[in-house]
Design a protein around this motif. Structure first.
Motif, short mmCIF file in Angstrom:
data_model
loop_
_atom_site.label_atom_id
_atom_site.label_comp_id
_atom_site.label_asym_id
_atom_site.label_seq_id
_atom_site.Cartn_x
_atom_site.Cartn_y
_atom_site.Cartn_z
N PRO A 116 24.25 13.50 25.12
CA PRO A 116 23.78 12.28 24.44
C PRO A 116 22.31 12.02 24.74
O PRO A 116 21.84 12.27 25.85
N ILE A 117 21.61 11.54 23.74
CA ILE A 117 20.21 11.16 23.90
C ILE A 117 20.15 9.64 23.74
O ILE A 117 20.54 9.10 22.70
N HIS A 118 19.67 8.97 24.79
CA HIS A 118 19.68 7.51 24.81
C HIS A 118 18.35 6.93 24.30
O HIS A 118 17.32 7.61 24.29
N LYS A 119 18.41 5.69 23.93
CA LYS A 119 17.25 5.01 23.37
C LYS A 119 16.12 4.92 24.39
O LYS A 119 14.95 4.90 24.06
N SER A 120 16.49 4.85 25.69
CA SER A 120 15.50 4.84 26.76
C SER A 120 16.04 5.67 27.90
O SER A 120 17.12 6.27 27.80
N VAL B 129 23.09 5.16 22.58
CA VAL B 129 22.91 6.57 22.24
C VAL B 129 22.41 6.66 20.80
O VAL B 129 23.04 6.11 19.88
N THR B 130 21.30 7.32 20.60
CA THR B 130 20.73 7.42 19.26
C THR B 130 21.03 8.77 18.60
O THR B 130 21.15 8.86 17.39
N HIS B 131 21.13 9.81 19.43
CA HIS B 131 21.37 11.15 18.89
C HIS B 131 22.18 11.97 19.90
O HIS B 131 22.34 11.56 21.06
N PHE B 132 22.62 13.14 19.47
CA PHE B 132 23.25 14.11 20.36
C PHE B 132 22.53 15.45 20.20
O PHE B 132 22.16 15.84 19.09
N LEU B 133 22.35 16.12 21.32
CA LEU B 133 21.84 17.49 21.30
C LEU B 133 23.04 18.43 21.42
O LEU B 133 23.85 18.29 22.34
N ALA B 134 23.18 19.36 20.49
CA ALA B 134 24.31 20.29 20.50
C ALA B 134 23.81 21.71 20.75
O ALA B 134 22.87 22.16 20.10
N SER C 187 24.69 17.76 1.12
CA SER C 187 23.27 17.83 0.79
C SER C 187 22.47 18.09 2.03
O SER C 187 22.84 17.69 3.13
N SER C 188 21.36 18.80 1.90
CA SER C 188 20.52 19.16 3.03
C SER C 188 19.86 17.95 3.62
O SER C 188 19.60 16.95 2.95
N SER C 189 19.57 18.05 4.92
CA SER C 189 18.90 16.96 5.62
C SER C 189 17.81 17.53 6.50
O SER C 189 17.96 18.61 7.05
N SER C 190 16.72 16.85 6.67
CA SER C 190 15.60 17.32 7.49
C SER C 190 15.59 16.64 8.84
O SER C 190 14.60 16.68 9.55
N SER C 191 16.69 16.00 9.24
CA SER C 191 16.75 15.31 10.52
C SER C 191 16.45 16.25 11.66
O SER C 191 16.90 17.38 11.70
N SER C 192 15.68 15.78 12.67
CA SER C 192 15.33 16.62 13.80
C SER C 192 16.33 16.50 14.92
O SER C 192 16.17 17.12 15.95
N SER C 193 17.37 15.69 14.75
CA SER C 193 18.35 15.50 15.81
C SER C 193 19.62 16.26 15.47
O SER C 193 19.84 16.65 14.34
N SER C 194 20.48 16.46 16.49
CA SER C 194 21.74 17.14 16.29
C SER C 194 22.75 16.23 15.62
O SER C 194 23.53 16.65 14.80
N SER C 195 22.78 14.95 15.99
CA SER C 195 23.74 14.03 15.42
C SER C 195 23.35 12.61 15.78
O SER C 195 22.76 12.37 16.81
N SER C 196 23.72 11.67 14.95
CA SER C 196 23.51 10.27 15.29
C SER C 196 24.78 9.71 15.90
O SER C 196 25.86 10.23 15.70
N ASN C 197 24.64 8.61 16.64
CA ASN C 197 25.81 8.03 17.28
C ASN C 197 26.75 7.39 16.28
O ASN C 197 27.86 7.02 16.61
N SER D 203 18.79 23.19 12.56
CA SER D 203 18.43 24.57 12.90
C SER D 203 18.13 24.76 14.37
O SER D 203 18.05 25.88 14.84
N ASP D 204 17.95 23.70 15.14
CA ASP D 204 17.67 23.81 16.57
C ASP D 204 18.91 23.60 17.42
O ASP D 204 18.82 23.55 18.64
N ALA D 205 20.06 23.45 16.82
CA ALA D 205 21.25 23.07 17.58
C ALA D 205 21.89 24.23 18.30
O ALA D 205 22.71 24.05 19.17
N SER D 206 21.55 25.45 17.96
CA SER D 206 22.18 26.60 18.59
C SER D 206 21.37 27.10 19.76
O SER D 206 20.16 27.24 19.67
N GLY D 207 22.03 27.41 20.86
CA GLY D 207 21.33 27.96 22.01
C GLY D 207 21.03 29.43 21.78
O GLY D 207 21.64 30.11 20.97
N ASP D 208 20.06 29.96 22.51
CA ASP D 208 19.72 31.36 22.38
C ASP D 208 20.81 32.22 22.96
O ASP D 208 21.48 31.86 23.91
N ASP D 209 21.00 33.41 22.42
CA ASP D 209 21.99 34.35 22.95
C ASP D 209 21.41 35.09 24.15
O ASP D 209 20.23 35.27 24.25
#
Length: 239
Positions: free
Chosen positions: A67-71, A78-83, A212-222, A233-239
């Motif tokens: 979870p990514i918090h507002k502060s 929680v404003t977003h999630f990193l996956a 529909s496509s979205s340009s959001s820079s976050s993984s997910s909203s709360n 496109s940034d949600a996957s970890g490197d192999d």
């Protein structure tokens, strides 16, 4: 790019969509509930879940959400999630001992023998290999919802056979190929020599309408409380 190579879905079919499109008939519903609860409560979670590539091949996905918090205060909203997701199929020990099967493996084993409905019931009951071989009996199956006596007897016969000789788990069942090829490379194929042969049992997940496509820079909203968090496109970890 890593996500595309790992799941075989192009960006146009990924961005703006919820990751539940990766789920299939043998994805553990208990793990899905845990993911939903973590999102609902703004909690981190690290789990392994059986997902499906676009070509229908199942793979074990190490799924981490943070979870990514507002502060900086973790009590803030929680404003977003990193996956972060990793295909760990090839990192799992390749033992063929049914006692080590996960609930998803038990489900696929039952399905391969024709117990499709029963497989779903035992998957919901979170029956892994250890439970299958030590606790499953007629009463257990009945309580799990397997109402037909004929089906219960047949399942118990298969379990008894596996207890006697684990190499007979898939005896007489045709398996397509004996290799699992990681989608991120064309140079390496791992010969499983029959172990964990269910990797080759393809089950295409139910078709889901493209979003529909979205340009959001976050993984997910709360605000999203579906089965798995949205990704970009940034949600996957490197192999």
């Amino acid at each position: 790019d890593q996500f595309e190579r790992m799941k075989l879905y192009p960006k146009e079919e990924i961005i703006g969509r919820n990751c539940r499109f990766l789920q299939g008939p043998h994805s553990n519903p208990n793990t899905i509930k845990a993911i939903r609860a973590a999102v609902d409560n703004g909690q981190p979670l690290d789990v392994e879940i059986l997902n499906y590539r676009k070509d229908g091949v199942p793979f074990m996905n190490c799924f981490l959400i943070l979870p990514i918090h507002k502060s900086a205060n973790p009590k803030k909203m929680v404003t977003h999630f990193l996956a972060i997701q990793k295909d760990v199929t090839l990192l799992r020990p390749w033992e063929s001992n049914p006692r080590d099967w996960s609930p998803s493996e038990v489900s696929m084993w039952l399905d391969k023998w024709g117990f499709t409905n029963e497989a779903k019931l035992l998957l919901t009951a979170n029956v892994d290999g250890k439970i299958l071989l030590t606790k499953v009996n007629d009463a257990f199956l009945l309580n799990a919802g397997v109402s037909k006596m004929k089906s219960r007897r047949a399942i118990l016969e298969h379990i008894a056979q596996v207890k006697k000789d684990s190499s007979l788990a898939y005896a007489g069942k045709s398996i397509e190929g004996s290799t699992y090829r990681a989608p991120s490379t064309d140079a390496t194929a791992v010969d499983l020599s029959g172990a964990r042969v269910w990797w080759n049992i393809k089950k295409k997940p139910a078709a889901r309408p493209a979003a529909s496509s979205s340009s959001s820079s976050s993984s997910s909203s709360n605000a999203n409380t579906d089965d798995e968090v949205d990704i970009n496109s940034d949600a996957s970890g490197d192999d």
